[in-house]
Design an enzyme around this catalytic site. Structure first.
Site, short mmCIF file in Angstrom:
data_model
loop_
_atom_site.label_atom_id
_atom_site.label_comp_id
_atom_site.label_asym_id
_atom_site.label_seq_id
_atom_site.Cartn_x
_atom_site.Cartn_y
_atom_site.Cartn_z
N THR A 10 -5.11 -1.47 -1.84
CA THR A 10 -6.14 -1.23 -3.21
C THR A 10 -7.34 -0.60 -2.55
O THR A 10 -7.62 -0.41 -1.18
CB THR A 10 -6.39 -2.33 -3.70
OG1 THR A 10 -6.98 -2.14 -5.03
CG2 THR A 10 -7.16 -3.29 -2.77
N GLY A 165 -9.31 7.56 -5.16
CA GLY A 165 -7.90 7.62 -5.82
C GLY A 165 -6.92 8.87 -5.45
O GLY A 165 -5.87 8.77 -5.65
N CYS A 168 -6.01 8.30 -1.51
CA CYS A 168 -5.17 7.18 -0.94
C CYS A 168 -4.24 6.75 -2.00
O CYS A 168 -4.05 6.69 -3.20
CB CYS A 168 -6.10 5.96 -0.76
SG CYS A 168 -5.10 4.42 -0.63
N THR A 171 -4.22 3.66 -4.18
CA THR A 171 -5.18 3.73 -5.20
C THR A 171 -5.00 4.24 -6.23
O THR A 171 -4.65 5.48 -6.15
CB THR A 171 -6.57 3.98 -4.21
OG1 THR A 171 -6.77 3.16 -3.36
CG2 THR A 171 -7.64 3.89 -5.33
#
Length: 180
Positions: A10, A165, A168, A171
């Site tokens: 996350t 985001g 990754c 994410t």
């Protein structure tokens, strides 16, 4: 779960600017190689809504740690640094706690701490801290925005999370934000 697996989870980011504290977390939950949830809430308000906490790692472990951390906050009357240090001590010395695989990012109006699975309690040098697989990307983006823009803390957190985001794979762009 290995420590390599732990951080593949996350992105949680905390940004401070002009007396404001903002914590943001994406909503993706990954199990193995697949996404099983897109809008998980990884942030909590604690101790009379005066403290924000976020987690990366095992969800079950994080909930256990949130409970213990909340108990420490009650025991030390909302003193964030004391509660963080005491949780870190417990995490290092308690055999059951040492098995938990999660990272916590906690903040109040004055301080931010990262509490690691080894019981480390780290206060960042700057107004930015992040954990999780996208933490480095979010930190880099937030640092650049903090130093080279007039965006407020919330805007910096939103933009940095968008960037994390995009980079990754663990994410997503469904971001939850809490502010103090």
């Amino acid at each position: 779960m290995s420590s390599k697996r732990l951080v593949r989870s996350t992105t949680v980011l905390c940004v401070r600017r002009d007396g404001k504290v903002v914590m943001a977390a994406d909503g993706q939950v990954t199990l193995g190689e697949g996404v099983i949830k897109h809008n998980a809430r990884k942030l909590r308000r604690l101790y009379q809504d005066k403290i924000i906490a976020g987690f990366a790692g095992s969800t079950a472990d994080a909930f256990s740690l949130f409970g213990r951390f909340e108990s420490k906050l009650e025991q030390y009357h909302g003193n964030l640094s004391r509660a963080a240090v005491e949780l870190g001590k417990d995490w290092r010395t308690d055999k059951m706690l040492r098995q938990l695989e999660a990272l916590l990012l906690v903040a109040d109006k004055d301080q931010t701490f990262l509490i690691s699975g080894q019981g480390d309690v780290i206060e960042p040098d700057t107004g930015i801290a992040a954990i999780g697989s996208g933490g480095s990307y979010a930190t880099a983006a937030a640092t650049a925005l903090l130093e080279h823009s007039t965006l407020d803390a919330r805007q910096i957190a939103e933009e940095a999370m968008k960037i994390a985001g995009k980079i990754c794979i663990y994410t997503n762009d469904r971001v939850t934000i809490e502010e103090l």
